[in-house]
Design a protein around this motif. Structure first.
Motif, PDB file in Angstrom:
ATOM      1  N   ASP A   1      44.271  57.213  39.575  1.00  0.00           N
ATOM      2  CA  ASP A   1      45.288  56.163  39.766  1.00  0.00           C
ATOM      3  C   ASP A   1      44.975  55.256  40.952  1.00  0.00           C
ATOM      4  O   ASP A   1      45.778  54.382  41.290  1.00  0.00           O
ATOM      5  CB  ASP A   1      46.661  56.803  40.012  1.00  0.00           C
TER       6      ASP A   1
ATOM      7  N   LYS B   1      42.119  49.983  41.510  1.00  0.00           N
ATOM      8  CA  LYS B   1      42.871  49.082  40.644  1.00  0.00           C
ATOM      9  C   LYS B   1      42.101  47.826  40.256  1.00  0.00           C
ATOM     10  O   LYS B   1      42.457  47.143  39.315  1.00  0.00           O
ATOM     11  CB  LYS B   1      44.173  48.649  41.335  1.00  0.00           C
TER      12      LYS B   1
ATOM     13  N   GLU C   1      40.778  46.184  45.331  1.00  0.00           N
ATOM     14  CA  GLU C   1      42.197  46.448  45.141  1.00  0.00           C
ATOM     15  C   GLU C   1      42.420  47.922  44.835  1.00  0.00           C
ATOM     16  O   GLU C   1      41.750  48.493  43.978  1.00  0.00           O
ATOM     17  CB  GLU C   1      42.689  45.592  43.966  1.00  0.00           C
ATOM     18  N   THR C   2      43.388  48.522  45.543  1.00  0.00           N
ATOM     19  CA  THR C   2      43.687  49.937  45.325  1.00  0.00           C
ATOM     20  C   THR C   2      45.188  50.119  45.149  1.00  0.00           C
ATOM     21  O   THR C   2      45.958  49.166  45.262  1.00  0.00           O
ATOM     22  CB  THR C   2      43.260  50.785  46.541  1.00  0.00           C
ATOM     23  N   ALA C   3      45.570  51.371  44.917  1.00  0.00           N
ATOM     24  CA  ALA C   3      46.990  51.695  44.749  1.00  0.00           C
ATOM     25  C   ALA C   3      47.725  51.744  46.088  1.00  0.00           C
ATOM     26  O   ALA C   3      48.935  51.938  46.120  1.00  0.00           O
ATOM     27  CB  ALA C   3      47.120  53.036  44.041  1.00  0.00           C
TER      28      ALA C   3
ATOM     29  N   CYS D   1      35.597  47.565  40.058  1.00  0.00           N
ATOM     30  CA  CYS D   1      35.775  48.738  40.915  1.00  0.00           C
ATOM     31  C   CYS D   1      35.225  49.935  40.152  1.00  0.00           C
ATOM     32  O   CYS D   1      34.841  49.808  38.985  1.00  0.00           O
ATOM     33  CB  CYS D   1      37.243  48.944  41.284  1.00  0.00           C
TER      34      CYS D   1
END
Ligand SMILES: Cc1cc2nc3c(=O)[nH]c(=O)nc-3n(C[C@H](O)[C@H](O)[C@H](O)COP(=O)(O)OP(=O)(O)OC[C@H]3O[C@@H](n4cnc5c(N)ncnc54)[C@H](O)[C@@H]3O)c2cc1C
Ligand code: FES
Ligand code: FES
Lengths: 265, 159
Positions: free
Chosen positions: A144, A147, A151-153, A207
């Motif tokens: 999860d 992203k 970009e990450t969570a 990513c």
């Protein structure tokens, strides 16, 4: 570089509070990506909150659930750790392939993940091993976390405190390096976890991502031949002066073959 | 603007007033006037700015001076003996023709000393890999590798 205010945080809580106060504030880990970006004025935070003095964020612990590595642990310390080499040799080896010696002496696990550079190495291990990213607020599953491009969570001001990597039965990481920067043009992490095979790819897309095609083939038969038979679709892959999408897709299979070979020892 | 930073540089305690955004290499070169540490690029790739921080080779162009607060810094000016006797790694570069223009040399030597301390019996291949972060436009690296192999031996022998 634009001017900014600097704060040396003495605890994770202080650091998180300082960043939460100001939407243009950023954490500073080793600076190996951030200071670079600021020099080029690609990034101009108003405040830097230095994590360098927070002892709790550094260190390596091995227990039944695997290896837990503090966010501020330097790449060189992961690469050189006897504990990591014993528990997950592929992870130590990967840390030893990041950039160059000087970068490895400063760069950190947390900084690498938060940055989520499309060509970074650590994301492949995190995703390949099915690691858990521990933050000051929650635990985030690797699946999860990534992203998109840079970009990450992570939410604003969310601080990575450590990452827990479960050990695998056998695993390996192989990358095709950019000769100038040492970043991965394509890197593939293959892990036979005992409850299935995970294959994570970095460098090829916006990513890190898992390759369903390779996972399906290697779950049936964990062999070089099985990897070789997989043609990975190039749809959505990066295309730049270093490699076309088509070439990157080809490299994914080649790196996967080599990684399986290495994992089989 | 204007913050204080303190560290040890080549054995001497140093306190300086810097801007928050001052890079460590700028402090070293422009305030401390230790101009042996060079700047060869804008992209953290050339390694000419390599110094030792707490005994580890790092690129002083890629970190803030503030990140070195309280640290023990060694620059190329600090590696020879006070009487001018060269460090064995410096001597090895001299003896093996490990430099031409010399621009990359301070960074090469600082990285090599740190590497040799940790890997006293490194193979030629390992030495070449250790130079991933140091560029040289003159020598073709061959004599640099030779120098580092010889310097490592001399260091291990305690010369
Ligand atoms: C010459 C060179 C070559 C390189 N080659 C490679 C390579 O081959 N492979 C590779 O993977 N990487 C490579 N890198 C990048 C290197 O691995 C960096 O260590 C990494 O990108 C992160 O840097 P850092 O830890 O210093 O974090 P910083 O640069 O300090 O921070 C990066 C970002 O993460 C945020 N951040 C930092 N820590 C945290 C945290 N704990 N929680 C939340 N957010 C945080 C910061 O706010 C910032 O936005 C290279 C870098 C250089 C300069
Ligand atoms: S000046 Fe530091 S790496 Fe080039
Ligand atoms: S000797 Fe000239 S750059 Fe290396």
């Amino acid at each position: 570089m634009h001017a900014f205010k600097y704060l040396r945080a003495s605890s994770a809580n202080d650091a998180a509070a300082a960043v939460a106060k100001n939407s243009e504030a950023r954490y500073l880990a080793g600076g190996q990506s951030l200071v670079q970006a600021m020099k080029l004025r690609l990034s101009s935070p108003t405040d830097l909150i230095d994590l360098g003095a927070i002892k709790d964020l550094t260190g390596i612990k091995v227990d039944g659930s695997g290896v837990t590595i503090g966010a501020m642990t330097r790449h060189a310390d992961v690469a050189g750790s006897a504990d990591v080499k014993k528990a997950i040799p592929a992870l130590a080896a990967l840390a030893g392939m990041v950039g160059d010696r000087q970068v490895r002496n400063m760069g950190t696990l947390g900084g690498s993940l938060a940055n989520s550079d499309p060509a970074a190495d650590y994301p492949a291990a995190v995703l390949g091993l099915g690691a858990t990213i521990n933050t000051n607020k929650r635990k985030i599953a690797a699946d999860d976390f990534f992203k998109g491009l840079f970009e990450t969570a992570l939410q604003p001001a969310e601080l990575i405190t450590s990452v827990t990597f479960p050990a695998a039965k056998r695993a390996a990481y192989v990358k095709f390096k950019n000769q100038a920067s040492r970043f991965a043009i394509v890197g593939v992490f293959v892990a036979d976890t005992g409850s299935g095979v995970r294959v994570a790819v970095t460098g090829a897309g916006p990513c890190a991502f898992r390759s369903k095609e390779l996972e399906a083939a290697l779950s049936k038969s964990f062999t070089v031949e099985a990897a070789a038979a997989v043609k990975v679709p190039d749809k959505g892959m990066n295309s730049d002066l270093h490699a076309s999408a088509e070439y990157r897709a080809h490299l994914v299979t080649v790196m996967a073959k080599r990684a399986v070979q290495a994992a089989l020892g | 603007m204007g913050v204080k930073v303190s560290m040890t540089v080549n054995g001497k305690q140093v306190s300086s007033e810097v801007e928050e955004r001052t890079l460590l290499v700028t402090l070293i070169r422009e305030q401390l006037r230790l101009t042996g540490t060079h700047v060869g690029c804008d992209t953290a790739q050339c390694g000419a700015c390599t110094i030792a921080m707490n005994g580890k080779a790092v690129k002083s162009c890629s970190m803030l001076a503030m990140q070195a607060e309280g640290a023990d810094i060694m620059t190329i000016e600090g590696v020879a003996k006070p009487d001018g006797t060269l460090h064995p790694m410096q001597a090895a570069f001299k003896e093996n023709h490990g430099l031409q223009c010399g621009f990359c040399t301070p960074g090469m030597v600082m990285n090599a000393i740190d590497f040799a301390k940790r890997h006293p019996n490194a193979s030629e291949q390992e030495v070449r890999e250790a130079l991933d972060g140091n560029l040289c436009r003159c020598t073709g690296y061959h004599n640099i590798v030779k120098s580092i192999m010889a310097g490592s031996k001399a260091m291990a022998a305690g010369k």
